[in-house]
Write an enzyme that holds these catalytic residues in place. Structure first.
Site, PDB file in Angstrom:
ATOM      1  CG  HIS A 150      94.999  67.400  87.168  1.00  0.00           C
ATOM      2  ND1 HIS A 150      96.345  67.135  87.270  1.00  0.00           N
ATOM      3  CD2 HIS A 150      94.861  68.729  87.426  1.00  0.00           C
ATOM      4  CE1 HIS A 150      96.995  68.246  87.586  1.00  0.00           C
ATOM      5  NE2 HIS A 150      96.109  69.229  87.681  1.00  0.00           N
ATOM      6  CG  ASP A 151      88.617  62.338  85.316  1.00  0.00           C
ATOM      7  OD1 ASP A 151      89.261  61.486  84.671  1.00  0.00           O
ATOM      8  OD2 ASP A 151      87.385  62.278  85.486  1.00  0.00           O
ATOM      9  CB  VAL A 185      93.828  63.447  80.432  1.00  0.00           C
ATOM     10  CG1 VAL A 185      94.522  62.330  79.648  1.00  0.00           C
ATOM     11  CG2 VAL A 185      94.823  64.543  80.794  1.00  0.00           C
ATOM     12  CB  SER A 235      90.809  57.952  82.403  1.00  0.00           C
ATOM     13  OG  SER A 235      90.890  59.341  82.157  1.00  0.00           O
ATOM     14  CD  GLU A 257      94.095  59.948  82.306  1.00  0.00           C
ATOM     15  OE1 GLU A 257      93.660  60.783  83.142  1.00  0.00           O
ATOM     16  OE2 GLU A 257      93.378  59.460  81.417  1.00  0.00           O
ATOM     17  CB  THR A 291      90.737  81.313  94.585  1.00  0.00           C
ATOM     18  OG1 THR A 291      90.602  82.169  95.724  1.00  0.00           O
ATOM     19  CG2 THR A 291      89.590  80.320  94.582  1.00  0.00           C
TER      20      THR A 291
END
Length: 343
Positions: free
Chosen positions: A83-84, A87, A93, A105, A211
C-alpha cells in the site's frame, strides 16, 4: 520438472517483459521504476553508514521475534509495504499521521484496516538510538515486509535494495486512484500496474501476496449478494465456495468480520493461492479478473508450482520496491516515521 516449468514461464512472459525493466541483481543496483523513479537503490546501502550496527540484522531480529509470537504479522507487513509503494512510490508516506492541514494516506478507506505501524515505530526507535538520522522509514518498511515473510523459511525470500528516502507529502485523496481495488477488473488492474512501471507478469505474481493475510466481509458483500444489482452472486465464483462465504458473512453483513484470503493456508506463504484461484475460489473480483485474460490465466497455472512462484515473486518484489523511489537528494530521513522533520 521444476526446470521445465521455469523455462515454460520464461517463454510465456518473454513477450511482455519490458526491455531493461528487470532489476539487476548482478551489479547490486535496482533502478527506480515508474513515474519519477529516482536513481539506483543498492544492496547493503547502510554497510558503511552505521559503524558496527547492521541495519538488516537489527530489522530482522525485531521482526522475526514478533512474527514468531504473531504469525499474522507477515501478511500485515507485506500489505503495508504494498500500500505504501502504490501511492507516491515506496517513500513511507503511508506512515504519516494526519495533521490539522493534511489528511494522510492512512486515513483513506482502503488503508483504515492496514496495520503494523507500531512495529515500524519500534524498529525506527532502535535504529535511531544506534544510528541516528541515517535509516529511512521507507527502507524499514521494505525490509520488515521481506523479513516477516522470510521468517517461515529462515532465509531471505527476496533481496531488498536500500537507499530510499522518506517523502514529505501524504494525501488521502491520492489513494483511490492509485491503489488497486479488490473489485477492479483486469483492464483497470493492468493499467494501474503499468502506470507504476510494472507489467503483466508483476500483476499476476504480486497478486499471489493474497496467499497470506486476512480480509473482511465488507470487501466481498457485493460479490456474494448483489453482484449486478439484482440480488445475485458473481457467477464466476465457485458455487460451493460462495455458499461457505455467505455462511461466514450472513445478512445483515458485519463489515469487519474477518475472512481468510487463502482458506486454511492464510498463515503460510505458498502457491496455494493459484491452485484455489484456478478452482474459481479466489476471494476478490480482482483475483477472478486474472482468469479473464488468456496470457494472465496461463501464468496463474504456471505459478501453481511453488519453486516458480517463489522465484518470480522475489523478482516482482524487487520491481515493486523500486517504484518512484526518492534518492539522489530527494526526500528526507524522518526522525519519527509518523511526522515529517521540522514538525
Amino acid at each position: 520438472m521444476e526446470t521445465t516449468m521455469i523455462n515454460i514461464f520464461v517463454l510465456l512472459v518473454a513477450s511482455i517483459l519490458v526491455a531493461g525493466g528487470m532489476a539487476s541483481h548482478g551489479n547490486g543496483i535496482a533502478r527506480g521504476r515508474g513515474h519519477g523513479g529516482g536513481g539506483g537503490l543498492k544492496m547493503r546501502y547502510y554497510a558503511k553508514r552505521c559503524g558496527s550496527v547492521s541495519v538488516e540484522n537489527t530489522v530482522r531480529g525485531i521482526v522475526w521475534n514478533k512474527v514468531a509470537a504473531d504469525p499474522s504479522l507477515a501478511g500485515k507487513l507485506l500489505r503495508l509495504h504494498n500500500h505504501d509503494c502504490f501511492v507516491r512510490g515506496c517513500d513511507g508516506s503511508i506512515l504519516l499521521d494526519p495533521t490539522q492541514n493534511m489528511t494522510t494516506e492512512k486515513t483513506a478507506g482502503p488503508n483504515r484496516s492496514v496495520s503494523g505501524f507500531e512495529l515500524i515505530d519500534e524498529i525506527k526507535t532502535k535504529l535511531e538510538a544506534n544510528c541516528p538520522g541515517i535509516v529511512s522509514c521507507a527502507d524499514i518498511v521494505a525490509l520488515a515486509a521481506r523479513d516477516a515473510v522470510s521468517f517461515q523459511f529462515r532465509r531471505d525470500a527476496w533481496p531488498v535494495f536500500t537507499g530510499r528516502k522518506d517523502g514529505r507529502v501524504s494525501l488521502a485523496s491520492e489513494v483511490g486512484d492509485n491503489l488497486p481495488s479488490a473489485n477492479a477488473d483486469f483492464t483497470t488492474l493492468l493499467s494501474q500496474f503499468e502506470s507504476k512501471g510494472l507489467n503483466l507478469n508483476d500483476l499476476v505474481t504480486l497478486s499471489g501476496a493474497h496467499t497470506i493475510g486476512m480480509s473482511r466481509c465488507a470487501l466481498v458483500a457485493r460479490r456474494l449478494y448483489n453482484f449486478t444489482g439484482v440480488g445475485d452472486a458473481d457467477p464466476s465464483l465457485d458455487a460451493t465456495y460462495a455458499q461457505k462465504l455467505r455462511n461466514l458473512c450472513p445478512k445483515p453483513i458485519t463489515p469487519s468480520t474477518p475472512l481468510e484470503m487463502d482458506p486454511k493456508s492464510s498463515l503460510s506463504f505458498d502457491s496455494n493461492y493459484y491452485r484455489i484461484l484456478n478452482q474459481h475460489k479466489g476471494l476478490f473480483v480482482s483475483d477472478a479478473a486474472l482468469l479473464t485474460n488468456r496470457t494472465s490465466a496461463k501464468i496463474t497455472k504456471v505459478l501453481e508450482n511453488p519453486k516458480v512462484f517463489f522465484d518470480q515473486f522475489a523478482q516482482s518484489m524487487v520491481h515493486m520496491g523500486a517504484i518512484e523511489v526518492l534518492t539522489n537528494g530527494q526526500g528526507e530521513v524522518r526522525r519519527n516515521c509518523r511526522v515529517v522533520n521540522g514538525h
